[in-house]
Design an enzyme around this catalytic site. Structure first.
Site, PDB file in Angstrom:
ATOM      1  N   GLU A 135      33.602  32.545  25.932  1.00 12.50           N
ATOM      2  CA  GLU A 135      34.272  33.854  26.156  1.00 12.50           C
ATOM      3  C   GLU A 135      35.898  33.823  25.788  1.00 12.50           C
ATOM      4  OE1 GLU A 135      34.270  36.910  26.722  1.00 12.50           O
ATOM      5  OE2 GLU A 135      32.946  37.650  28.302  1.00 12.50           O
TER       6      GLU A 135
ATOM      7  N   ARG B 136      43.804  42.194  18.063  1.00 12.21           N
ATOM      8  CA  ARG B 136      42.781  41.258  18.055  1.00 12.21           C
ATOM      9  C   ARG B 136      43.031  39.758  17.279  1.00 12.21           C
ATOM     10  NH1 ARG B 136      38.355  42.457  21.046  1.00 12.21           N
ATOM     11  NH2 ARG B 136      37.590  44.745  20.780  1.00 12.21           N
TER      12      ARG B 136
ATOM     13  N   PHE C  47      47.996  42.055  31.602  1.00 12.84           N
ATOM     14  CA  PHE C  47      46.991  42.570  30.422  1.00 12.84           C
ATOM     15  C   PHE C  47      47.541  41.774  29.057  1.00 12.84           C
ATOM     16  CE2 PHE C  47      44.807  44.908  27.344  1.00 12.84           C
ATOM     17  CZ  PHE C  47      43.628  45.017  27.839  1.00 12.84           C
TER      18      PHE C  47
HETATM   19  P1  IMP Z   1      35.157  41.022  33.705  1.00 14.21           P
HETATM   20  O1  IMP Z   1      35.423  39.616  33.789  1.00 14.21           O
HETATM   21  O2  IMP Z   1      33.766  41.455  33.808  1.00 14.21           O
HETATM   22  O3  IMP Z   1      36.243  41.775  34.494  1.00 14.21           O
HETATM   23  O4  IMP Z   1      35.634  41.547  32.193  1.00 14.21           O
HETATM   24  C1  IMP Z   1      36.092  40.882  31.412  1.00 14.21           C
HETATM   25  C2  IMP Z   1      36.208  41.332  29.924  1.00 14.21           C
HETATM   26  O5  IMP Z   1      37.383  42.568  30.227  1.00 14.21           O
HETATM   27  C3  IMP Z   1      36.778  40.486  29.007  1.00 14.21           C
HETATM   28  O6  IMP Z   1      35.652  40.155  28.234  1.00 14.21           O
HETATM   29  C4  IMP Z   1      37.605  41.495  27.980  1.00 14.21           C
HETATM   30  O7  IMP Z   1      36.849  42.003  27.181  1.00 14.21           O
HETATM   31  C5  IMP Z   1      38.215  42.426  29.036  1.00 14.21           C
HETATM   32  N1  IMP Z   1      39.517  42.023  29.631  1.00 14.21           N
HETATM   33  C6  IMP Z   1      39.866  41.440  30.799  1.00 14.21           C
HETATM   34  N2  IMP Z   1      41.218  41.223  30.910  1.00 14.21           N
HETATM   35  C7  IMP Z   1      41.679  41.433  29.713  1.00 14.21           C
HETATM   36  C8  IMP Z   1      42.953  41.398  29.222  1.00 14.21           C
HETATM   37  O8  IMP Z   1      44.012  40.999  29.788  1.00 14.21           O
HETATM   38  N3  IMP Z   1      43.060  41.827  27.669  1.00 14.21           N
HETATM   39  C9  IMP Z   1      42.284  42.377  27.004  1.00 14.21           C
HETATM   40  N4  IMP Z   1      40.647  42.321  27.625  1.00 14.21           N
HETATM   41  C10 IMP Z   1      40.871  41.948  28.817  1.00 14.21           C
HETATM   42 MG    MG Z   2      34.817  39.863  26.423  1.00 12.68          MG
END
Ligand code: IMP
Ligand code: MG
Length: 175
Positions: free
Chosen positions: A97, A163, A150
């Site tokens: 991930e 990206r 972020f």
């Molecule tokens: P979670 O752990 O289910 O909250 O979601 C994780 C996903 O949210 C990641 O795989 C990313 O796609 C997105 N995400 C979370 N934090 C960030 C960030 O700081 N930048 C860009 N995408 C993020």
């Molecule tokens: Mg992701």
């Protein structure tokens, strides 16, 4: 103010850490084959670089997940947008991930994948934001723990942009 990117983790540092992770993973999986699963799209840059640093045999597969509902915070109910091509039964699976934030996505995804009876399953993430965790997920390999900011680059996007940055950065100048 115009949008700009502040470097958080420079390219050379990311590369060095991925090399270390590759060495560690190669030792841990000595004598085995690793079935690496990339969570699209964010995980793809990290997976490619990591795979190149692993010295045991690897095979690769890809899946894409999204969460139901709207808003920026993931609802936690994972929808498989693109499933894996291959079965996991008997394989030593390494899920790769980009970042773990709330942990909701991985919590559901790992549950779905575990039901497919891999021989083993571990999780490797480039970035971890432990302060944001809502769901408890066991992470086996972490590139960097980062604060609650972020970030973009190395696969991570802000509205599908950035990206392709070869470093990890923070977007500045957005509301
Ligand atoms: P979670 O752990 O289910 O909250 O979601 C994780 C996903 O949210 C990641 O795989 C990313 O796609 C997105 N995400 C979370 N934090 C960030 C960030 O700081 N930048 C860009 N995408 C993020
Ligand atoms: Mg992701």
């Amino acid at each position: 103010m115009a949008e700009s990117i502040k470097v958080l983790i420079p390219e050379a540092e990311v590369a060095k850490r991925i090399e270390e992770l590759g060495r560690q993973i190669s030792e841990d999986y000595a004598g085995k084959q690793i079935h690496m699963i990339c969570v699209l799209k964010g995980g793809v840059f990290f997976m490619c670089e990591l795979a190149k640093r692993i010295s045991v045999p690897v095979s690769l597969d890809f899946m894409s997940v999204g969460s139901y509902g709207d808003g920026t915070a993931s609802s936690g109910v994972v929808k498989i947008a693109k499933d894996l091509d291959e079965a996991l039964e008997g394989k030593d699976v390494l899920v790769v991930e980009d970042i773990i934030d709330s942990g909701r996505t991985l919590y559901y995804l790992l549950d779905i994948l575990a039901k497919r009876q891999p021989n083993s399953m571990r999780l490797c993430t480039l970035l971890d934001k432990p302060d944001r965790r809502v769901r408890d997920v066991k992470v086996d390999y972490v590139g960097f723990e980062i604060p609650d900011e972020f970030v973009v680059g190395y696969g991570l996007d802000y509205a599908q942009k950035y990206r392709n940055l070869p470093y990890i950065g923070v977007v500045e100048g957005v509301e």
